[in-house]
Design an enzyme around this catalytic site. Structure first.
Site, PDB file in Angstrom:
ATOM      1  N   CYS A 110      42.220  26.714   2.268  1.00 46.05           N
ATOM      2  CA  CYS A 110      41.451  27.368   2.952  1.00 46.05           C
ATOM      3  C   CYS A 110      41.642  28.863   1.714  1.00 46.05           C
ATOM      4  O   CYS A 110      41.825  28.449   1.273  1.00 46.05           O
ATOM      5  CB  CYS A 110      40.477  28.487   4.350  1.00 46.05           C
TER       6      CYS A 110
ATOM      7  N   HIS B 140      39.655  23.519   6.611  1.00 48.64           N
ATOM      8  CA  HIS B 140      41.064  23.386   8.037  1.00 48.64           C
ATOM      9  C   HIS B 140      41.603  22.737   8.203  1.00 48.64           C
ATOM     10  O   HIS B 140      40.745  21.793   9.277  1.00 48.64           O
ATOM     11  CB  HIS B 140      40.518  24.950   8.834  1.00 48.64           C
TER      12      HIS B 140
ATOM     13  N   GLU C 200      44.043  21.603   9.841  1.00 47.27           N
ATOM     14  CA  GLU C 200      44.381  22.002  11.146  1.00 47.27           C
ATOM     15  C   GLU C 200      43.823  21.686  12.469  1.00 47.27           C
ATOM     16  O   GLU C 200      44.572  22.248  13.730  1.00 47.27           O
ATOM     17  CB  GLU C 200      45.084  23.757  11.030  1.00 47.27           C
TER      18      GLU C 200
END
Length: 511
Positions: A79, A169, A171
């Site tokens: 990001c 993102h 994650e």
């Protein structure tokens, strides 16, 4: 030595999630502020640049020398990390026409090891207000979404190691193939061996503890909780009976907990002394109704008891503590780097007054990793996976003044509640459950007798980390049964209510 990945934190709320994904892939990693100096040594296999609340187009955005890093190890920007990579290397980052937040579909344009076995058109999670308009020279697009032309990219020419960026993102849970992308970076790109396992951690940690402590003595306050028990077991593996554990009964533990925990410590062959200090704590709490005053009283008395017992151990050199990684991560605030390190697990005042060196074997582990290490050490499952319990114990679940009589009432009611949760298979579905004794008496009828007794509130929440929590929707039949059991079996309680408040606006504990 253990290979590692460094995660440079630019202030993203998701930075710890990146670390969790890396650790789940059995690769060791550390989080450091983006502007903290570090050494690139042979153990460093790669660097991940986190997201950020900043924009790369701010007047003074947080920046790092991406090219210098990528000349030594592979780099992945996530990001903001991707946008910064593009900007500092000659690309263009513009303000988006609209803030891109939420779900998007990732379309793969070009095959690459970063996207190996990643399903095309998978869902990803966006959270940014800028977008990469033009990539630097020598870079190519790997994937896009409907709204952004550059969702993933890599450097294809120039000197150095692989350099990647993803504008989503990976994650977070909502990015369905995100963990696979991170794993590909770790294994396919960085060549990590994925050997950071509980067994490997135990072996390496015990060796380090032996080197650090030698033949010296270690004093440690034990609570019966997960962190202190696992830490003590590791230290004991290194120094044996030179670990002197102290477990204090402050009078506000769970029912039978003092003896049960001592029995577990004996099974684990830990050298622990149990101190029955209930009367001291009850006397100290007498007349106190303010929650903070109760907390301070318990904390202060604990230090007094601990220091008194510790003084009997001659020539001790170290203080053992169960500090874990979330307590020591240096966070980056949106207003700039913060050098404040939290110390939740530190026993207030002890290191300074006792002049002891610190031993913190769990300092770089997350809570779930501590539990996995505990299982590998042979610590009982029930201890490792029991619900969180407040430091001041039942004292803050007794609203108003704490007395021995009230503690007994609450222990009995809470024991019945916990046992029924376990027997019905609900215990592991709840993040935390507890019973609160209210400073309220009400009229009841038992048989032909009129009663005037206490009310308890049952609390059960679902949560991931305790920062937010929703009340657990326990079955009506369960609530009816536990209400009957408490009222019938605990003399002094004639009314049971269930707390259906979420956090926020309420808190998990009542005090």
């Amino acid at each position: 030595m253990t290979e590692k990945i460094l995660i440079l934190d630019f202030g993203s709320q998701f930075t710890q999630l990146i670390a969790r994904c890396v650790r789940e892939a059995n690769v060791y990693c550390e989080i450091i502020p983006y502007n903290k100096q570090f050494t690139i040594d042979p153990t460093l296999k790669g660097i991940i640049l986190s997201g950020s609340p900043f924009s790369v187009n701010d007047e003074q955005p947080p920046l790092v020398d991406v090219a210098a890093f990528a000349s030594k190890v592979p780099v992945l920007g996530v990001c903001y990390g991707a946008q910064m990579t593009a900007k500092v290397l000659g690309g263009r980052v513009d303000k988006s026409n609209k803030r891109e937040y939420g779900r998007a579909i990732l379309s793969i344009i070009k095959e690459d090891i970063l996207l190996k076995n990643v399903v095309d058109n998978s869902q990803v999670w966006m959270s940014h207000s800028d977008t990469i308009a033009t990539l630097p020279e020598g870079f190519e697009v790997l994937a896009k979404t409907e709204s952004i032309p550059v969702a993933a990219f890599k450097r294809i020419t120039g000197d150095g190691f692989p350099l990647y960026g993803i504008q989503f993102h990976s994650e977070v849970h909502h990015s369905t193939e995100g963990k696979k992308i991170i794993s590909n970076f770790l294994v396919q790109v960085c060549g990590c061996k994925q050997d950071f396992t509980p067994a490997a951690f135990i072996e390496e940690t015990v060796a380090k503890l032996k080197a650090q402590i030698g033949d010296a003595k270690v004093i440690m306050a034990l609570s019966g909780g997960v962190d202190s028990t696992v830490a003590a077991t590791l230290i004991s593996r290194a120094v044996g009976k030179n670990l002197y554990g102290i477990f204090v009964d402050n009078g506000v533990l769970r029912k039978n907990e003092f003896q049960q925990v001592l029995d577990i410590y004996k099974q684990l062959d830990l050298n622990v002394t149990g101190i029955d200090a209930k009367k001291l704590f009850y006397d100290g709490l007498a007349g106190k109704t303010d929650p903070e005053e109760k907390r301070k009283t318990i904390g202060g008395l604990f230090i007094d008891v601990f220091q008194q017992e510790a003084s009997k151990i001659k020539d001790a050199s170290f203080l053992g503590q169960g500090t874990i990684y979330p307590d020591v991560i240096e966070s980056v605030s949106v207003h700039g780097p913060s050098a404040t390190i939290k110390s939740h697990h530190n026993v207030g005042g002890l290191p300074d007054t006792m002049k002891l060196g610190l031993v913190e074997p769990l300092r770089y582990l997350f809570k779930d990793e501590v539990r996995r290490v505990g299982l590998a050490l042979g610590i009982p499952h029930d201890l490792l996976f029991r619900h969180p319990f407040p430091g001041p114990g039942l004292a803050i679940r007794i609203l108003g003044e704490v007395t021995e009589e009230k503690v007994t009432l609450l222990q009995d009611a809470d024991y019945l509640y916990t046992q029924m949760l376990k027997e019905t298979g609900l215990y592991d579905k709840v993040w935390q459950a507890g019973t609160i004794l209210l400073p309220v008496k009400s009229v009841g009828v038992m048989g032909d007798e009129r009663t005037y007794e206490f009310t308890v509130a049952l609390r059960a929440v679902t949560s991931v980390d305790g920062m937010t929590a929703d009340w657990a929707h326990l079955p009506y039949e369960f609530l009816a049964n536990i209400s009957n059991d408490i009222i019938n079996q605990v003399r002094g309680i004639n009314r049971v209510v269930y707390d259906i408040s979420s956090k926020p606006p309420a808190t998990i504990e009542w005090e």
